[in-house]
Design a protein around this motif. Structure first.
Motif, PDB file in Angstrom:
ATOM      1  N   PHE A  36      21.871 -11.866 -43.621  1.00 47.84           N
ATOM      2  CA  PHE A  36      21.777 -12.012 -45.352  1.00 47.84           C
ATOM      3  C   PHE A  36      23.216 -11.771 -46.007  1.00 47.84           C
ATOM      4  CE2 PHE A  36      17.425 -11.699 -44.178  1.00 47.84           C
ATOM      5  CZ  PHE A  36      16.764 -12.714 -44.999  1.00 47.84           C
ATOM      6  N   ASN A  37      24.249 -11.827 -45.115  1.00 47.13           N
ATOM      7  CA  ASN A  37      25.669 -11.683 -45.751  1.00 47.13           C
ATOM      8  C   ASN A  37      25.842 -10.288 -46.775  1.00 47.13           C
ATOM      9  OD1 ASN A  37      26.638 -13.942 -44.564  1.00 47.13           O
ATOM     10  ND2 ASN A  37      25.630 -15.200 -46.002  1.00 47.13           N
ATOM     11  N   THR A  38      25.199  -9.164 -46.115  1.00 48.71           N
ATOM     12  CA  THR A  38      25.297  -8.001 -46.783  1.00 48.71           C
ATOM     13  C   THR A  38      25.377  -6.773 -45.874  1.00 48.71           C
ATOM     14  OG1 THR A  38      24.148  -6.664 -48.498  1.00 48.71           O
ATOM     15  CG2 THR A  38      22.732  -7.720 -46.753  1.00 48.71           C
ATOM     16  N   SER A  39      25.332  -5.680 -46.386  1.00 49.79           N
ATOM     17  CA  SER A  39      25.639  -4.527 -45.211  1.00 49.79           C
ATOM     18  C   SER A  39      24.656  -3.305 -45.469  1.00 49.79           C
ATOM     19  CB  SER A  39      26.829  -4.022 -45.723  1.00 49.79           C
ATOM     20  OG  SER A  39      27.340  -3.561 -46.761  1.00 49.79           O
ATOM     21  N   ILE A  40      24.583  -2.717 -44.702  1.00 51.06           N
ATOM     22  CA  ILE A  40      23.779  -1.471 -44.774  1.00 51.06           C
ATOM     23  C   ILE A  40      23.884  -0.535 -46.029  1.00 51.06           C
ATOM     24  CG2 ILE A  40      22.682   0.648 -43.517  1.00 51.06           C
ATOM     25  CD1 ILE A  40      22.849  -0.809 -41.003  1.00 51.06           C
ATOM     26  N   GLU A  41      25.445  -0.396 -46.037  1.00 44.15           N
ATOM     27  CA  GLU A  41      25.739   0.441 -47.188  1.00 44.15           C
ATOM     28  C   GLU A  41      25.582  -0.118 -48.471  1.00 44.15           C
ATOM     29  OE1 GLU A  41      27.522   0.971 -43.379  1.00 44.15           O
ATOM     30  OE2 GLU A  41      27.560  -0.739 -44.570  1.00 44.15           O
ATOM     31  N   GLU A  42      25.549  -1.553 -48.716  1.00 46.36           N
ATOM     32  CA  GLU A  42      25.694  -2.106 -49.882  1.00 46.36           C
ATOM     33  C   GLU A  42      24.049  -1.814 -50.608  1.00 46.36           C
ATOM     34  OE1 GLU A  42      25.990  -6.365 -52.124  1.00 46.36           O
ATOM     35  OE2 GLU A  42      26.573  -6.016 -49.855  1.00 46.36           O
ATOM     36  N   ASN A  43      22.926  -1.796 -49.690  1.00 47.65           N
ATOM     37  CA  ASN A  43      21.726  -1.903 -50.156  1.00 47.65           C
ATOM     38  C   ASN A  43      20.870  -0.427 -49.361  1.00 47.65           C
ATOM     39  OD1 ASN A  43      21.736  -4.218 -51.699  1.00 47.65           O
ATOM     40  ND2 ASN A  43      21.634  -5.197 -49.784  1.00 47.65           N
ATOM     41  N   TYR A  44      21.658   0.431 -49.246  1.00 45.37           N
ATOM     42  CA  TYR A  44      21.056   1.472 -48.627  1.00 45.37           C
ATOM     43  C   TYR A  44      20.027   2.530 -49.348  1.00 45.37           C
ATOM     44  CZ  TYR A  44      20.779   5.818 -45.406  1.00 45.37           C
ATOM     45  OH  TYR A  44      20.108   6.913 -44.807  1.00 45.37           O
ATOM     46  N   ASP A  45      20.477   2.337 -50.622  1.00 45.68           N
ATOM     47  CA  ASP A  45      19.755   3.144 -51.844  1.00 45.68           C
ATOM     48  C   ASP A  45      18.290   2.434 -51.747  1.00 45.68           C
ATOM     49  OD1 ASP A  45      20.835   0.862 -52.745  1.00 45.68           O
ATOM     50  OD2 ASP A  45      19.791   1.360 -54.780  1.00 45.68           O
ATOM     51  N   LEU A  46      18.008   1.362 -51.530  1.00 45.79           N
ATOM     52  CA  LEU A  46      16.699   0.869 -51.258  1.00 45.79           C
ATOM     53  C   LEU A  46      15.893   1.279 -49.992  1.00 45.79           C
ATOM     54  CD1 LEU A  46      14.903  -0.945 -52.861  1.00 45.79           C
ATOM     55  CD2 LEU A  46      15.740  -2.849 -51.491  1.00 45.79           C
ATOM     56  N   VAL A  47      16.557   1.518 -49.009  1.00 48.03           N
ATOM     57  CA  VAL A  47      15.927   1.582 -48.013  1.00 48.03           C
ATOM     58  C   VAL A  47      16.080   3.393 -47.464  1.00 48.03           C
ATOM     59  CG1 VAL A  47      16.033  -0.506 -47.004  1.00 48.03           C
ATOM     60  CG2 VAL A  47      17.662   0.836 -46.267  1.00 48.03           C
ATOM     61  N   LYS A  48      16.796   3.918 -48.085  1.00 45.32           N
ATOM     62  CA  LYS A  48      17.089   5.382 -47.567  1.00 45.32           C
ATOM     63  C   LYS A  48      15.913   6.057 -47.566  1.00 45.32           C
ATOM     64  CE  LYS A  48      18.264   7.062 -52.103  1.00 45.32           C
ATOM     65  NZ  LYS A  48      19.231   7.825 -52.922  1.00 45.32           N
TER      66      LYS A  48
END
Length: 333
Positions: free
Chosen positions: A136-148
């Motif tokens: 999805f052209n993203t990274s774990i770091e970019e959306n980590y707050d959602l899945v942390k």
């Protein structure tokens, strides 16, 4: 056949099969809408009707449950709404986009967790999450707050292969992968099937936290008790929506007297309850049998009848229905 006095309530924008037409939506409208969805498999004599005119609407940011047994059509419905399957009739939009004409837009915006664990079992936990982020052209770091909050529970095992995880840990990894691109709509197909009671409870707590972040969530489940954890539910059977309402609204629509009955000889008791002329329906329910009485029938009349049939002592309690009782009543109608 006598009909159970059950009056499902629908809002004007939430019809069951054959309800009012939903007006065209724009991408800004959000949520999920289905109108008269039809899906069949096979041909002629082998034709299987998976969906028979399914209609409902899910508001943006709502936690919505699709409740029904195996074979009700839940998976076919989710595969259509996630653009993995074409409908044979009807219309649907997800986040304001048409599931047939604008499927590419929908795929950018939805997360989908299928009923069967479908991640790469030979990749590690971390590798699976990184892979889906890259797609999805993203990274774990970019959306980590959602899945942390979810990923933190399995992060100590990030180097373990996915195929070696327990059922509850696989569930958390699959949810993390479905969320890593920050979807606006999340589809979860029977996510708690086959996991222990503690993992089920933890999973629903996670969903409530996600809902508060504005994500629209659709969950399918065969577990009737999970209906109470949703904002609203659609009860499904044999490819049809029986009713759409809040769990409390579904229960309040059950208007006949309901009794829980117990005696020493439970099988003969059930047969006699079904034969009782004041009984509209009778069925096993845990350690009791539930009896729906016809209007005007008093519990004392049933008690006298059972004593005459040789059942004693008998425990008879007037109870409030739950979702499963309502489902039984709707199926009879």
């Amino acid at each position: 056949m006598p009909h159970t006095n059950f009056h499902p309530h629908h809002t004007s924008n939430t019809p069951s099969m054959g309800g009012a037409y939903f007006p065209p939506t724009s991408p800004s409208s959000g949520g999920v809408r289905a109108y008269n969805l039809i899906k069949h498999y096979g041909a002629k004599k082998q034709l299987v009707q998976a969906l028979r005119g399914v209609s409902f609407e899910v508001q943006q940011g709502e936690l919505f449950g699709i409740i029904g047994p195996d074979g009700a059509g839940k998976t076919s419905l989710f595969r259509i709404l996630t653009t993995l399957l074409l409908p044979d009739g009807g219309e649907a939009t997800v986040d304001g986009y048409d599931v047939v004409k604008q499927y590419s837009e929908i795929r950018k915006r939805v997360g989908y967790m299928p009923g069967r664990f479908s991640l790469y079992q030979d990749l590690t936990v971390a590798e699976n999450l990184e892979f889906f982020a890259t797609i999805f052209n993203t990274s774990i770091e970019e959306n980590y707050d959602l899945v942390k909050d979810i990923y933190a529970q399995i992060e100590p095992f990030k180097d373990r292969r996915a195929g070696k995880l327990s059922g509850g840990m696989k569930q958390k990894l699959a949810l993390s992968c479905a969320l890593i691109h920050r979807p606006s709509v999340l589809f979860l197909d029977e996510p708690t099937t086959g996991v222990d009671a503690v993992s089920r409870k933890e999973f629903w707590e996670m969903l409530n936290r996600l809902k508060h972040q504005g994500i629209t969530i659709l969950v399918s489940t065969p577990y009737m008790d999970e209906a109470d954890l949703c904002d609203r539910v659609a009860l499904m059977q044999n490819g049809e929506v029986l009713t759409v309402d809040s769990p409390e609204g579904v229960i309040n629509s059950f208007q006949q007297p309901l009794l829980a009955v117990k005696a020493n000889r439970m099988l003969p008791l059930l047969n006699d309850l079904k034969a009782f002329e004041g009984s509209d329906n009778a069925y096993p329910f845990g350690e009791y049998h539930h009896v729906v009485l016809k209007e005007g029938t008093e519990p004392a009349v049933l008690e006298n009848y059972l004593r005459q049939r040789g059942h004693g002592p008998v425990t008879i309690t007037t109870i409030r229905p739950d979702i499963e009782d309502c489902f039984m009543a709707l199926m009879r109608n």
